[in-house]
Write a protein that holds these residues in place. Sequence first.
Motif, PDB file in Angstrom:
ATOM      1  N   ASP A  67       0.820  -1.216   0.000  1.00  0.00           N
ATOM      2  CA  ASP A  67       0.000   0.000   0.000  1.00  0.00           C
ATOM      3  C   ASP A  67       0.853   1.264   0.000  1.00  0.00           C
ATOM      4  OD1 ASP A  67      -2.318  -1.417  -0.083  1.00  0.00           O
ATOM      5  OD2 ASP A  67      -2.771  -1.262   2.049  1.00  0.00           O
ATOM      6  N   LEU A  68       2.025   1.208   0.625  1.00  0.00           N
ATOM      7  CA  LEU A  68       2.900   2.384   0.652  1.00  0.00           C
ATOM      8  C   LEU A  68       3.435   2.728  -0.736  1.00  0.00           C
ATOM      9  CD1 LEU A  68       4.897   1.735   3.950  1.00  0.00           C
ATOM     10  CD2 LEU A  68       3.330   3.637   3.504  1.00  0.00           C
ATOM     11  N   LEU A  69       3.398   1.754  -1.655  1.00  0.00           N
ATOM     12  CA  LEU A  69       3.868   1.985  -3.025  1.00  0.00           C
ATOM     13  C   LEU A  69       2.728   2.332  -3.978  1.00  0.00           C
ATOM     14  CD1 LEU A  69       6.450  -0.943  -3.403  1.00  0.00           C
ATOM     15  CD2 LEU A  69       6.920   1.459  -2.848  1.00  0.00           C
ATOM     16  N   CYS A  70       1.492   2.192  -3.516  1.00  0.00           N
ATOM     17  CA  CYS A  70       0.328   2.420  -4.385  1.00  0.00           C
ATOM     18  C   CYS A  70      -0.301   3.779  -4.108  1.00  0.00           C
ATOM     19  CB  CYS A  70      -0.722   1.327  -4.164  1.00  0.00           C
ATOM     20  SG  CYS A  70      -0.127  -0.330  -4.547  1.00  0.00           S
ATOM     21  N   ASP A  71      -0.815   4.389  -5.168  1.00  0.00           N
ATOM     22  CA  ASP A  71      -1.507   5.666  -5.005  1.00  0.00           C
ATOM     23  C   ASP A  71      -2.858   5.470  -4.334  1.00  0.00           C
ATOM     24  OD1 ASP A  71       0.556   7.067  -6.213  1.00  0.00           O
ATOM     25  OD2 ASP A  71      -0.263   6.754  -8.231  1.00  0.00           O
ATOM     26  N   LYS A  72      -3.592   4.446  -4.785  1.00  0.00           N
ATOM     27  CA  LYS A  72      -4.897   4.161  -4.193  1.00  0.00           C
ATOM     28  C   LYS A  72      -4.826   2.834  -3.447  1.00  0.00           C
ATOM     29  CE  LYS A  72      -9.851   3.952  -5.203  1.00  0.00           C
ATOM     30  NZ  LYS A  72     -10.891   3.912  -6.251  1.00  0.00           N
ATOM     31  N   LYS A  73      -5.122   2.902  -2.163  1.00  0.00           N
ATOM     32  CA  LYS A  73      -5.000   1.723  -1.308  1.00  0.00           C
ATOM     33  C   LYS A  73      -6.395   1.155  -1.061  1.00  0.00           C
ATOM     34  CE  LYS A  73      -1.259   4.255   0.946  1.00  0.00           C
ATOM     35  NZ  LYS A  73      -1.389   5.365   0.002  1.00  0.00           N
ATOM     36  N   THR A  74      -6.737   0.100  -1.764  1.00  0.00           N
ATOM     37  CA  THR A  74      -8.065  -0.497  -1.612  1.00  0.00           C
ATOM     38  C   THR A  74      -7.936  -1.950  -1.170  1.00  0.00           C
ATOM     39  OG1 THR A  74      -8.136  -1.165  -3.941  1.00  0.00           O
ATOM     40  CG2 THR A  74      -9.072   0.991  -3.369  1.00  0.00           C
ATOM     41  N   ILE A  75      -8.989  -2.427  -0.511  1.00  0.00           N
ATOM     42  CA  ILE A  75      -9.060  -3.826  -0.089  1.00  0.00           C
ATOM     43  C   ILE A  75     -10.510  -4.263  -0.214  1.00  0.00           C
ATOM     44  CG2 ILE A  75      -9.334  -3.169   2.356  1.00  0.00           C
ATOM     45  CD1 ILE A  75      -7.821  -5.764   3.065  1.00  0.00           C
ATOM     46  N   SER A  76     -10.747  -5.413  -0.803  1.00  0.00           N
ATOM     47  CA  SER A  76     -12.119  -5.898  -1.002  1.00  0.00           C
ATOM     48  C   SER A  76     -12.749  -6.243   0.340  1.00  0.00           C
ATOM     49  CB  SER A  76     -12.121  -7.124  -1.912  1.00  0.00           C
ATOM     50  OG  SER A  76     -11.497  -8.228  -1.262  1.00  0.00           O
ATOM     51  N   PHE A  77     -14.069  -6.288   0.356  1.00  0.00           N
ATOM     52  CA  PHE A  77     -14.787  -6.611   1.602  1.00  0.00           C
ATOM     53  C   PHE A  77     -14.378  -7.987   2.132  1.00  0.00           C
ATOM     54  CE2 PHE A  77     -18.197  -8.022   4.302  1.00  0.00           C
ATOM     55  CZ  PHE A  77     -18.592  -6.885   4.991  1.00  0.00           C
ATOM     56  N   PRO A  78     -14.368  -9.057   1.303  1.00  0.00           N
ATOM     57  CA  PRO A  78     -13.941 -10.367   1.817  1.00  0.00           C
ATOM     58  C   PRO A  78     -12.499 -10.372   2.326  1.00  0.00           C
ATOM     59  CG  PRO A  78     -15.098 -10.629  -0.265  1.00  0.00           C
ATOM     60  CD  PRO A  78     -14.852  -9.162  -0.093  1.00  0.00           C
ATOM     61  N   ALA A  79     -11.599  -9.675   1.601  1.00  0.00           N
ATOM     62  CA  ALA A  79     -10.201  -9.624   2.031  1.00  0.00           C
ATOM     63  C   ALA A  79     -10.069  -8.875   3.349  1.00  0.00           C
ATOM     64  CB  ALA A  79      -9.348  -8.948   0.960  1.00  0.00           C
ATOM     65  N   CYS A  80     -10.873  -7.841   3.517  1.00  0.00           N
ATOM     66  CA  CYS A  80     -10.874  -7.076   4.762  1.00  0.00           C
ATOM     67  C   CYS A  80     -11.325  -7.962   5.926  1.00  0.00           C
ATOM     68  CB  CYS A  80     -11.794  -5.867   4.623  1.00  0.00           C
ATOM     69  SG  CYS A  80     -11.867  -4.804   6.077  1.00  0.00           S
ATOM     70  N   MET A  81     -12.384  -8.734   5.698  1.00  0.00           N
ATOM     71  CA  MET A  81     -12.870  -9.640   6.748  1.00  0.00           C
ATOM     72  C   MET A  81     -11.831 -10.718   7.056  1.00  0.00           C
ATOM     73  SD  MET A  81     -15.836  -8.442   7.616  1.00  0.00           S
ATOM     74  CE  MET A  81     -15.077  -6.828   7.292  1.00  0.00           C
ATOM     75  N   GLY A  82     -11.163 -11.199   6.012  1.00  0.00           N
ATOM     76  CA  GLY A  82     -10.124 -12.213   6.216  1.00  0.00           C
ATOM     77  C   GLY A  82      -8.954 -11.662   7.009  1.00  0.00           C
ATOM     78  N   GLN A  83      -8.547 -10.435   6.694  1.00  0.00           N
ATOM     79  CA  GLN A  83      -7.444  -9.815   7.433  1.00  0.00           C
ATOM     80  C   GLN A  83      -7.827  -9.599   8.896  1.00  0.00           C
ATOM     81  OE1 GLN A  83      -6.329  -5.615   6.741  1.00  0.00           O
ATOM     82  NE2 GLN A  83      -4.292  -6.393   6.218  1.00  0.00           N
ATOM     83  N   LEU A  84      -9.047  -9.152   9.127  1.00  0.00           N
ATOM     84  CA  LEU A  84      -9.525  -8.952  10.496  1.00  0.00           C
ATOM     85  C   LEU A  84      -9.513 -10.264  11.279  1.00  0.00           C
ATOM     86  CD1 LEU A  84     -10.923  -6.989  12.549  1.00  0.00           C
ATOM     87  CD2 LEU A  84     -13.099  -7.825  11.648  1.00  0.00           C
ATOM     88  N   PHE A  85      -9.985 -11.342  10.631  1.00  0.00           N
ATOM     89  CA  PHE A  85     -10.047 -12.648  11.297  1.00  0.00           C
ATOM     90  C   PHE A  85      -8.643 -13.168  11.641  1.00  0.00           C
ATOM     91  CE2 PHE A  85      -9.936 -17.293  11.076  1.00  0.00           C
ATOM     92  CZ  PHE A  85     -10.854 -17.610  12.063  1.00  0.00           C
ATOM     93  N   ILE A  86      -7.735 -13.142  10.672  1.00  0.00           N
ATOM     94  CA  ILE A  86      -6.393 -13.691  10.893  1.00  0.00           C
ATOM     95  C   ILE A  86      -5.629 -12.854  11.910  1.00  0.00           C
ATOM     96  CG2 ILE A  86      -4.178 -14.192   9.789  1.00  0.00           C
ATOM     97  CD1 ILE A  86      -5.735 -14.749   7.211  1.00  0.00           C
ATOM     98  N   ASP A  87      -5.785 -11.531  11.820  1.00  0.00           N
ATOM     99  CA  ASP A  87      -5.097 -10.648  12.763  1.00  0.00           C
ATOM    100  C   ASP A  87      -5.508 -10.951  14.200  1.00  0.00           C
ATOM    101  OD1 ASP A  87      -3.682  -8.244  13.738  1.00  0.00           O
ATOM    102  OD2 ASP A  87      -5.698  -7.453  14.016  1.00  0.00           O
ATOM    103  N   HIS A  88      -6.812 -11.071  14.434  1.00  0.00           N
ATOM    104  CA  HIS A  88      -7.283 -11.321  15.799  1.00  0.00           C
ATOM    105  C   HIS A  88      -7.088 -12.778  16.213  1.00  0.00           C
ATOM    106  CE1 HIS A  88      -9.078  -7.479  17.098  1.00  0.00           C
ATOM    107  NE2 HIS A  88      -9.180  -7.259  15.789  1.00  0.00           N
ATOM    108  N   LEU A  89      -7.037 -13.681  15.253  1.00  0.00           N
ATOM    109  CA  LEU A  89      -6.756 -15.080  15.580  1.00  0.00           C
ATOM    110  C   LEU A  89      -5.366 -15.212  16.196  1.00  0.00           C
ATOM    111  CD1 LEU A  89      -7.187 -18.167  15.481  1.00  0.00           C
ATOM    112  CD2 LEU A  89      -6.382 -18.094  13.103  1.00  0.00           C
ATOM    113  N   PHE A  90      -4.367 -14.672  15.508  1.00  0.00           N
ATOM    114  CA  PHE A  90      -2.997 -14.815  16.005  1.00  0.00           C
ATOM    115  C   PHE A  90      -2.705 -13.847  17.151  1.00  0.00           C
ATOM    116  CE2 PHE A  90      -2.681 -16.894  11.890  1.00  0.00           C
ATOM    117  CZ  PHE A  90      -1.942 -18.020  12.226  1.00  0.00           C
ATOM    118  N   GLY A  91      -3.323 -12.662  17.116  1.00  0.00           N
ATOM    119  CA  GLY A  91      -3.168 -11.746  18.245  1.00  0.00           C
ATOM    120  C   GLY A  91      -3.780 -12.330  19.512  1.00  0.00           C
ATOM    121  N   GLY A  92      -4.989 -12.914  19.390  1.00  0.00           N
ATOM    122  CA  GLY A  92      -5.640 -13.537  20.540  1.00  0.00           C
ATOM    123  C   GLY A  92      -4.873 -14.749  21.024  1.00  0.00           C
TER     124      GLY A  92
END
Length: 303
Positions: free
Chosen positions: A82-107
């Motif tokens: 994202d730091l190399l891209c002008d427009k930083k987008t993430i699809s709804f499913p990818a966003c949900m997947g990132q949220l799930f994995i982040d909290h899975l390993f964080g938890g």
Amino acid sequence: MRQKNNITEFVLLGLSQDPNVQNALFVMFLMTYTVTMAGNLLIVVIIIASPSLGSPMYFFLACLSFIDAVYSTTISPILLVDLLCDKKTISFPACMGQLFIDHLFGGTEVFLLVVMACDRYVAICKPLHYLTIMNGQVCILLLVLAVTGGFVHSVFQIVVVYSLPFCGPNVIDHFFCDMYPLLELVCTDTYFIGLAVIFNGGAICIVIFTLLLISYGVILNSLKTYSQEGRHKALSTCSSHIAVVVLFFVPCIFIYVRPVSNFPVDKFITVFYTVISPMLNPFIYTLRNSEMRNAVEKLLCKS
């Protein structure tokens, strides 16, 4: 509930909109991620390859290092792209997947730190029964419980967010998909949902952090009966654990123990426990642990 949503992707504002700052951040985070992966995976390899590091403490340390490596990978590569891209987008499913994995390993890391505190308590307060109590089956069971705790925590988060209506806007003032930035985009009242999130995340962090501090207080108090050499070794190990606990829990408590809100400083505090802390953990454990340092030297000499 999903029929109410007309959002197919989110726009991430990232850490900065300035191209020069983005380039500097890219170099910094690339170096940080490289050191994080090298350090944590090196610890895993060293513990697996060194017969002298076969105690339960090092088994859990290898698990923590592996989790840190995966946890960092859920955030850093996307942040770098994202730091190399002008427009930083993430699809709804990818966003949900990132949220799930982040909290899975964080938890999972939260509960694993509790397991590691229990391991240190048994090792220091009941040294004669340590290997009997912390046998292989018990270690595997405790690891499974830690992963289960992280999974339940993450499932709750994803179920809450996925069932909410997003009708626009779709701009997230953050560098990845997290609970509070997402809840600010929901087109319904989030007061009670916010309380549930605080109970699931923030309250767990406070309770576990308090219990960990109390447990280490009990452990340190029991060192009075140890010899000076034994006290020094135990203090070295416990101080490493306490440092990791403080570095991880204090930022998490600041982020999740409050009503739904999103402050500009949140992004930089989140960087600390998602990017910086996983990088620091290998240094904290290896520099304060003579057995780890000796194992590293032996492995380097063999190489």
